[in-house]
Design a protein around this motif. Structure first.
Motif, short mmCIF file in Angstrom:
data_model
loop_
_atom_site.label_atom_id
_atom_site.label_comp_id
_atom_site.label_asym_id
_atom_site.label_seq_id
_atom_site.Cartn_x
_atom_site.Cartn_y
_atom_site.Cartn_z
N GLY A 5 5.36 8.75 1.60
CA GLY A 5 6.12 9.86 2.23
C GLY A 5 7.59 9.50 2.29
O GLY A 5 8.07 8.70 1.49
N ARG A 6 8.31 10.12 3.21
CA ARG A 6 9.74 9.84 3.35
C ARG A 6 9.95 8.57 4.18
O ARG A 6 9.32 8.36 5.21
N ALA A 7 10.88 7.75 3.72
CA ALA A 7 11.22 6.53 4.45
C ALA A 7 11.97 6.87 5.74
O ALA A 7 12.69 7.87 5.78
N GLN B 113 0.94 -1.32 -4.61
CA GLN B 113 0.72 -0.01 -3.98
C GLN B 113 0.12 -0.19 -2.59
O GLN B 113 0.45 0.54 -1.65
N HIS B 114 -0.77 -1.17 -2.47
CA HIS B 114 -1.34 -1.46 -1.15
C HIS B 114 -0.25 -1.94 -0.19
O HIS B 114 -0.17 -1.49 0.97
N ALA B 115 0.61 -2.84 -0.67
CA ALA B 115 1.62 -3.43 0.21
C ALA B 115 2.64 -2.39 0.68
O ALA B 115 2.98 -2.33 1.87
N VAL B 116 3.12 -1.56 -0.24
CA VAL B 116 4.12 -0.56 0.18
C VAL B 116 3.49 0.46 1.12
O VAL B 116 4.14 0.98 2.03
N THR B 117 2.20 0.75 0.91
CA THR B 117 1.51 1.68 1.81
C THR B 117 1.42 1.10 3.21
O THR B 117 1.71 1.79 4.21
N HIS C 107 4.96 0.94 4.70
CA HIS C 107 5.45 2.28 5.06
C HIS C 107 4.77 2.78 6.34
O HIS C 107 5.42 3.40 7.21
N ALA C 108 3.50 2.51 6.46
CA ALA C 108 2.78 2.92 7.67
C ALA C 108 3.40 2.27 8.91
O ALA C 108 3.62 2.93 9.93
#
Lengths: 529, 529
Positions: free
Chosen positions: B49-51, B517-521, B524-525
């Motif tokens: 989503g948006r940072a 992809q797991h790490a940025v998810t 970001h969460a």
């Protein structure tokens, strides 16, 4: 139903149709005797000696056999004139692109509206790694090749009566067949039923080999789990959720695999002509024809319809009609002639030849095949289903869906939407081109429901309606082969035939190329004598 | 000798090394639970989503994991700074070309003198069709792909003690193993030994399937002749004369196939990660890294050696040495950090992290592998032996000879001359680069005697001596996986790890991509919370 339970028969039958029964029984043995076999890779080193000074050769037909003949004769110093019925070189070595127009017998005309860069090969579409004749000319003339994907583990095997008509992934069916058969044999060994056949050491080795071959567990069983999943794939299949499905699907049981009638279709890439690697020219099959035509140069007269071939002890004369300027037939003479027109056409041409050669020409009928190319606006087979190249097989009349082995991840793509042969081909041939396309769409949608939403444009070629070939390829019976084949290869006066029909590899471009090399060799020997 | 008679063990062992024992036992199950599995094709639709406004992330390491992390974070609006030890992006996603220089630990330096257009991928060299993460970025960023040929029916299987050390064509060994095993099982059926196991209808279907599967004759026998030749190939083999050899070679008997110890090596293309089709980027594997680096833009600082990673409740600070300007260490700060340095390197970096993560980092050793690229002035494998792409396997220390799947018919070519792993890799690593090349040449000449005459230049990469990775890939034991893996994936304060070592697909680029992809998810969460 019996058709579905005996798939290997039809597969065998097709293989037979494509070569074995068509004379391939003795194919390579005879090729060897004729000096036509090249089991070792060609180093593109075929070549004739020097032509007799001023010797002229007329070559009829600018398909691969005619082009190779003209190319080799010119290299040797012969003066060559080539007549071609169509407005382009290549014959069945042909690629359809946007802007092309194709009119079949009966007058139905199709205008190709494929997008720029998209294409479809209505004739040959793959080159086996051991077809050294074709590969040799690609090498010599700089025709760029790329791998053609034949087997795709992720493509489908489909039977109307099998698994409720649900397409199966090749990978799963293959893994389950191989696993179940391996387990069955492992059990036989473990139950000591082979003690009199195999030494105990060989039994132990066999069990180990079967574990590897069949993805069996340590006890020799083929079971749902990580070992089988190494072959049949992991987790939920396309269309399933990410976390809903069990990690390992249950393999099919032996009965289910056998009763499906699909096991015989697993050998899609096993036959000598279908093994890895196969190739296709970058940009379309006709790259080979265009490279040869360029090398041959301006000595090709297009749109020349040969009506009569005469010869005497001094030379050969062909009468032809210039289709661009209807009127009085023209004629061209030479010392020798290589005639590569299909037998289906030759049987309608007046020729001064021996009765034996005439009988040979008339003895061969032509195999029926229909191909349909379908352009879709989205590569749903890649995006939705993870299928990049390769072939799905079905017992529907379309028989084959072929996915492009190039331009992966492009937006649009052209599928081979039907490769019908035999009876299916006659049914398709009876339809108009537009109806063939519709039928390919209707049937293919049983495998790819995305068809209706994504379809853009189709082209359909029924080879029996192609004006220049009147069929797909020479359909030799064993009896005709035994009675007429040797005659067909001989110089008849100052004329000799060439083409896939004059080879033991019918249907393959390699047959045309080897046949041309044979013909120019025979002609050169006689001309030099 | 026992080694040669138990080939499937070593093959299995290698498969296990490459994944299963390394944690792949639970790989996809766990991936699914973690939401990392993408069994369905990705539509390149991953995205955050948006940072949060102004949020800054420091990414350490510009291999595929670091590049994907930076790319996705930037797309979401994060301010990203990326530090990379080497002077280029990609890490193990790496291609060597003429003009490149590579200096390994210990100071041995190699200058690459490959001809223009020639290259060698010392790291990953193939992409399975179901690695949708990698394929998704190739699609999104326009990285052109071409098929990678894994199985070549005409390539060799070689055992030092098998068949007098004479390499066997994969096609022949495969056909004979499959044929002999099918005949054996067919006999069992015909002798009514399975009457209690299978219905008579299934027995009939099985016999028919075996005929197709094994190329058996109508009586269920695997015999020299045209049917077997449809699989094992026709006529004289390369090196033989055109007309001297019999038309059909005699197949190997079951005992000879089993005793050769080579049957277990026939499953070269059966495993899920090795099935058709596989891909390679056109021009070299690093095309993926270059495309990602270009998309990430100027926020990559090269030649930055990270020496220390500190964090507190407000942010993360990394100390690094600018290798271009030795002197006082520099530092860079951000709100969050994704660290993709290999565990082998991280274990030597001072970090403010939990004891549990430190224990996880220290628990994993790295797998040893050595690759040697050999340029030859002539493609003798194509010209002399008809081998276009694919792999020959051997029990010599080089283990693998890989033929290029591109530029067919070009004059020169670069072979993968060795892919040594385990004990063989340590032996190779102990040699100087020049000695490794010589050893690859000496051993490979047992399979290709043309080596000495045609060799031009070689490059040898021993991954344990690579300064940026100190090993080939994370070598998880099952015990370490169970004890430490979950910890390794968790955010540790403001820091999270990524890379193939933080995935259940070690050694594969897909592991690095899914892990990123797991790490940025996860980041970001937390950042959005």
């Amino acid at each position: 139903m019996s058709r579905q339970t005996r798939p290997s028969t039809s597969r065998r039958a097709w293989l037979q149709q494509l070569g074995r029964a068509a004379g391939s029984g003795a194919v390579y043995a005879a090729l060897t005797q004729l000096g036509l076999a090249q089991a070792s890779p060609a180093r593109a080193d075929f070549g004739l000696g020097r032509a007799p000074k001023g010797a002229r050769v007329l070559v009829l037909g600018a398909g691969l056999a005619g082009l190779v003949s003209a190319y080799e004769l010119q290299r040797a110093g012969y003066q060559v004139q080539l007549l071609e019925y169509q407005a382009r070189p290549g014959g069945r070595c042909w690629t359809l692109r946007g802007g092309d127009r194709y009119t079949e017998l009966g007058g139905a005309s199709q205008h190709c509206e494929f997008a720029p860069g998209e294409y479809f090969n209505p004739g040959p579409w793959r080159i086996p790694y051991h077809h050294h004749g074709v590969l040799g000319y690609c090498k010599r003339l700089g025709v760029a090749l790329q791998p053609f994907i034949q087997v795709n583990h992720n493509a489908y095997v489909h039977g109307q009566q099998a698994f409720g008509g649900k397409p199966q992934r090749w990978r799963e069916l293959q893994a389950d067949f191989q696993g179940q058969v391996s387990e069955l044999l492992a059990k036989v060994v473990q139950q000591h039923q082979l003690d009199e056949t195999l030494s105990s050491e060989d039994q132990a080795r066999l069990l180990e080999a079967l574990r590897s071959h069949g993805a069996l567990d340590a006890q020799g069983r083929y079971r749902a789990g990580e070992i089988a999943a190494e072959r049949r794939g992991f987790g939920p299949q396309p269309g399933g959720g990410v976390s809903a499905a069990p990690p390992h699907d249950q393999p099919l049981g032996l009965h289910d695999v056998l009763a499906s009638g699909l096991a015989g279709r697993l050998d899609l890439g096993s036959g000598f002509e279908y093994q890895m690697p196969l190739f296709q020219p970058v940009g379309g099959m006709d790259a080979i024809a265009r490279a040869l035509a360029k090398a041959v140069g301006p000595r090709i007269r297009y749109r020349a319809r040969v009506t009569e071939i005469q010869q005497d002890e001094r030379g050969v004369t062909a009468q032809y009609q210039d289709l661009a300027r209807p009127g009085t037939p023209l004629s061209v003479s030479a010392d020798w002639c290589i005639c590569t027109l299909p037998l289906s056409v030759l049987s309608q041409v007046e020729m001064r030849i021996s009765p034996a050669l005439r009988a040979a020409i008339d003895a061969v009928s032509y195999f029926a095949a229909v191909k349909v190319g379908l352009q879709f606006g989205r590569r749903f087979w890649e995006e939705d289903e993870g299928i990049y190249g390769g072939i799905s097989s079905t017992d529907l009349a379309i028989r084959t869906i072929g996915y492009p082995s190039h331009h992966f991840h492009a937006r649009k793509g052209v599928l081979l939407g039907a490769y019908a042969f035999g009876a299916n081909a006659y049914e398709f041939s009876a339809l108009t081109p537009a109806e063939r396309v519709r039928e390919a769409l209707r049937l293919g949608a049983q495998i790819h429901p995305q068809y209706p939403a994504e379809f853009e444009h189709g082209m359909a070629v029924a080879w029996h309606r192609h004006p220049a070939t009147l069929g797909c390829f020479a359909w030799w019976t064993q009896a005709a082969r035994e009675r007429h084949y040797a005659q067909l290869l001989r110089m008849d006066g100052r004329l000799i035939l060439a083409g896939e029909h004059a080879s033991l590899l019918p249907a393959w471009q390699e047959g045309a190329v080897l046949s041309a090399q044979h013909a120019v060799t025979a002609l050169h020997a006689k001309a030099s004598a």
